[in-house]
Design an enzyme around this catalytic site. Structure first.
Site, PDB file in Angstrom:
ATOM      1  CE  LYS A 280      40.504 -64.241 -10.834  1.00 22.89           C
ATOM      2  NZ  LYS A 280      39.879 -63.983 -12.151  1.00 22.89           N
ATOM      3  NE  ARG A 354      39.993 -54.027 -16.180  1.00 24.30           N
ATOM      4  CZ  ARG A 354      39.121 -54.578 -17.024  1.00 24.30           C
ATOM      5  NH1 ARG A 354      38.184 -53.834 -17.585  1.00 24.30           N
ATOM      6  NH2 ARG A 354      39.204 -55.853 -17.319  1.00 24.30           N
TER       7      ARG A 354
HETATM    8  N1  BES Z   1      44.023 -61.937 -13.538  1.00 18.88           N
HETATM    9  C1  BES Z   1      42.765 -61.935 -14.204  1.00 18.88           C
HETATM   10  C2  BES Z   1      42.879 -62.248 -15.689  1.00 18.88           C
HETATM   11  C3  BES Z   1      43.180 -63.679 -16.019  1.00 18.88           C
HETATM   12  C4  BES Z   1      42.169 -64.608 -16.134  1.00 18.88           C
HETATM   13  C5  BES Z   1      44.464 -64.063 -16.319  1.00 18.88           C
HETATM   14  C6  BES Z   1      42.450 -65.908 -16.486  1.00 18.88           C
HETATM   15  C7  BES Z   1      44.747 -65.361 -16.670  1.00 18.88           C
HETATM   16  C8  BES Z   1      43.731 -66.283 -16.758  1.00 18.88           C
HETATM   17  C9  BES Z   1      42.109 -60.559 -14.089  1.00 18.88           C
HETATM   18  O1  BES Z   1      42.373 -59.860 -12.930  1.00 18.88           O
HETATM   19  C10 BES Z   1      40.634 -60.808 -14.112  1.00 18.88           C
HETATM   20  O2  BES Z   1      40.144 -61.410 -13.207  1.00 18.88           O
HETATM   21  N2  BES Z   1      39.973 -60.339 -15.172  1.00 18.88           N
HETATM   22  C11 BES Z   1      38.603 -60.548 -15.326  1.00 18.88           C
HETATM   23  C12 BES Z   1      38.015 -59.273 -15.845  1.00 18.88           C
HETATM   24  C13 BES Z   1      36.507 -59.234 -15.826  1.00 18.88           C
HETATM   25  C14 BES Z   1      35.994 -59.221 -14.409  1.00 18.88           C
HETATM   26  C15 BES Z   1      36.053 -58.005 -16.574  1.00 18.88           C
HETATM   27  C16 BES Z   1      38.387 -61.690 -16.316  1.00 18.88           C
HETATM   28  O3  BES Z   1      39.168 -61.817 -17.259  1.00 18.88           O
HETATM   29  O4  BES Z   1      37.484 -62.470 -16.103  1.00 18.88           O
HETATM   30 MN    MN Z   2      41.027 -60.367 -11.375  1.00 20.08          MN
END
Ligand code: BES
Ligand code: MN
Ligand code: ZN
Length: 509
Positions: A280, A354
């Protein structure tokens, strides 16, 4: 904070109530509430309104001392806005205002005599529950990780709600439920607010063990070896880059008959989400310590149902680990085999929630559940879709699932912890197609929260299931940064409704 309910004595009324501070409502059109009228025998309250010292607008306050019309040391007038109908929002503003003033008073006991029965489309039980939750939310402090602890709370610490004799019993039940929910929310907030170097998977497991001991839950904590034996290849692929050992927590509350099918709650417990090799960006990455709020809400809900002695069987399942990059971490393109036997191409290691949930959902089959609800900070896309007000609710679209969805929506509405239903349709499933495995773990940017739910759906076909995406509701960013304790109110109320046979979920099950 201590709460109690007292029926108003029909003979002596509010004038005889002895307390440090008695809060009563006044309306915007210079009208007194029934309670305020009772204390106005010498005209002091109507005089205050007439003078313009209080407008009656929602949340305005005026503190009066030595009001001869009542035995209370102080009378707190609080604005309720327009009298008919009394809006939910204005009732909430009034309670918040009372809480603020109560915290600054030189008294320790106070009483609230708002028109609990008169809030539009609500009853006294709802109003008391909302009031207790608002007071407790305002009283929450997190200072465990500060060297200077905040001074102990001053002002009023014992609050009595004065209700009519007719509504007092229901109000009493509602207050007890609200206190249990608030205690659960406090635990959920604490866990969410703790940093990932303290709140590790092992810490969550210890917290679950502590709860089990206090409330008599059954508990099992599986470690890496046991997860390997169960063939949880998807869950294990997420934990590969981390030095912290993964844990798989199973909590059991047996308040029902042995043969009664349980409701299973499955909570995402990523104690820190760096994204893994699909790293990230740095800005605000600290907030990914909240990525275990699904797990924390399961533990908070167990705290609440344990305290209430819920007459129903509930199982909590928490897969928990960190998502870290390292030389041993999973890489984009890696293919893993889930416990269900389905293979997954990991196109993005940041779609890890997931991957841990799918194995937990397969594990849940063994409980022959009446229904399974998973709770996860799953997608940023859900925040984009619904903002911070509504949790995303996903289920299949058939009769049994409509019933479950409606029960969850109703529980959310009843507690101000609302959810909004989103679609799961086969058309979206196509986005998960992989050239090399049974499915990919991402479906591309369009409808990101829906394709995430579609992924989970493939692991839940043996039972009735709902998914709650709490990415937008589990915490606040900005100046008020912190965990919210949601969706503990929704989940606890849903379970209470199930136990009371009130809920559509019970029929569905
Ligand atoms: N934990 C995150 C989701 C999240 C993002 C929660 C921002 C709260 C605030 C999850 O694991 C994630 O990183 N999801 C990705 C999915 C994508 C790679 C398909 C996302 O939401 O960017
Ligand atoms: Mn994630
Ligand atoms: Zn995550």
């Amino acid at each position: 904070m201590d709460f109690s309910i007292k029926p108003i004595d029909a003979k002596t009324g509010l004038a005889a109530v002895k307390t440090g501070c008695l809060a009563v409502g006044v309306f915007e059109d210079k009208k007194l509430s029934q309670a305020a009228k009772e204390l106005d025998r010498h005209g002091e309250i109507s005089a205050a309104l007439k003078s313009g010292d209080i407008s009656g607008k929602p949340g305005t306050t005026l503190l009066l001392r030595g009001v001869a019309g009542g035995a209370a040391e102080r009378i707190l007038l609080v604005g309720l806005g327009k009298s008919e109908p009394l809006a939910e929002k204005n009732f909430a503003s009034a309670v918040q205002a009372i809480t603020r003033v109560f915290a600054t008073l030189g008294a320790t006991e106070g009483a609230i005599a708002l028109p609990f029965e008169e809030v539009k489309s609500r009853d006294a039980a709802w109003s008391v529950r909302a009031a207790v939750l608002a007071v407790r939310d305002a009283a929450y402090r997190f200072d465990t990780t500060k060297s200077q602890k905040e001074p102990a709370q001053s002002g009023i610490r014992k609050v009595t709600f004065l209700a009519s004799g007719a509504s007092a019993p229901a109000a009493r039940t509602a207050a007890a439920q609200a206190v249990a929910i608030a205690n659960g929310m406090d635990l959920t907030k604490d866990l969410g607010n703790l940093p990932s170097n303290i709140c590790t998977p092992s810490y969550l497991a210890d917290t679950a063990r502590r709860l089990a001991k206090e409330f008599g839950f059954g508990i099992e904590v599986l470690d890496r070896k046991q997860l390997e034996a169960l063939k949880m290849g998807s869950f294990l692929s997420v934990t590969k880059g981390s030095e912290e050992p993964p844990k798989f927590i199973v909590l059991k509350h047996t308040g029902g008959k042995t043969k009664d099918a349980p409701v299973v709650l499955v909570g995402k417990g990523i104690t820190f989400d760096t994204g893994g090799i699909s790293l990230k960006p740095g800005a605000n990455m600290d907030e990914m310590k909240y990525d275990m709020c699904g797990a924390a809400s399961v533990l908070g809900t167990f705290r609440a149902i344990g305290e209430l002695g819920l007459k129903m069987n509930v199982v909590g399942v928490i897969p928990t680990c960190e998502n870290m990059p390292s030389g041993r971490a999973s890489k984009p393109g890696d293919i893993v085999t889930s416990m269900s036997g389905q293979t997954i191409e990991i196109l993005n290691t940041d779609a890890e929630g997931r991957l841990i949930l799918c194995d937990a959902l397969t594990y849940a089959e063994r409980f022959k559940p009446a229904a399974v609800v998973d709770i996860a900070t799953l997608t940023g896309a859900c925040v984009t879709a619904l903002g911070h007000h509504n949790t995303g609710l996903f289920t299949r679209h058939d009769e049994a699932h409509d019933a479950l969805a409606n029960a969850l929506l109703a529980a959310g509405k009843a507690t101000g912890d609302t959810a909004w239903r989103m679609p799961i349709e086969d058309a979206y499933q196509e986005q998960l197609k992989s050239n090399f495995a049974d499915m990919a773990n991402i479906g591309g940017p369009p409808g990101g929260s829906i394709t995430a739910a579609c992924f989970l759906e493939r692991y839940t076909r043996k039972y009735t299931w709902a998914h709650l995406d709490i990415a937008g509701t589990a915490w606040k960013s900005g100046a008020a940064k912190g965990a919210t304790g949601r969706p503990v109110p929704l989940l606890t109320t849903f379970l209470l409704d199930c136990a009371n046979g009130k809920s559509a979920a019970k029929q569905a099950a």
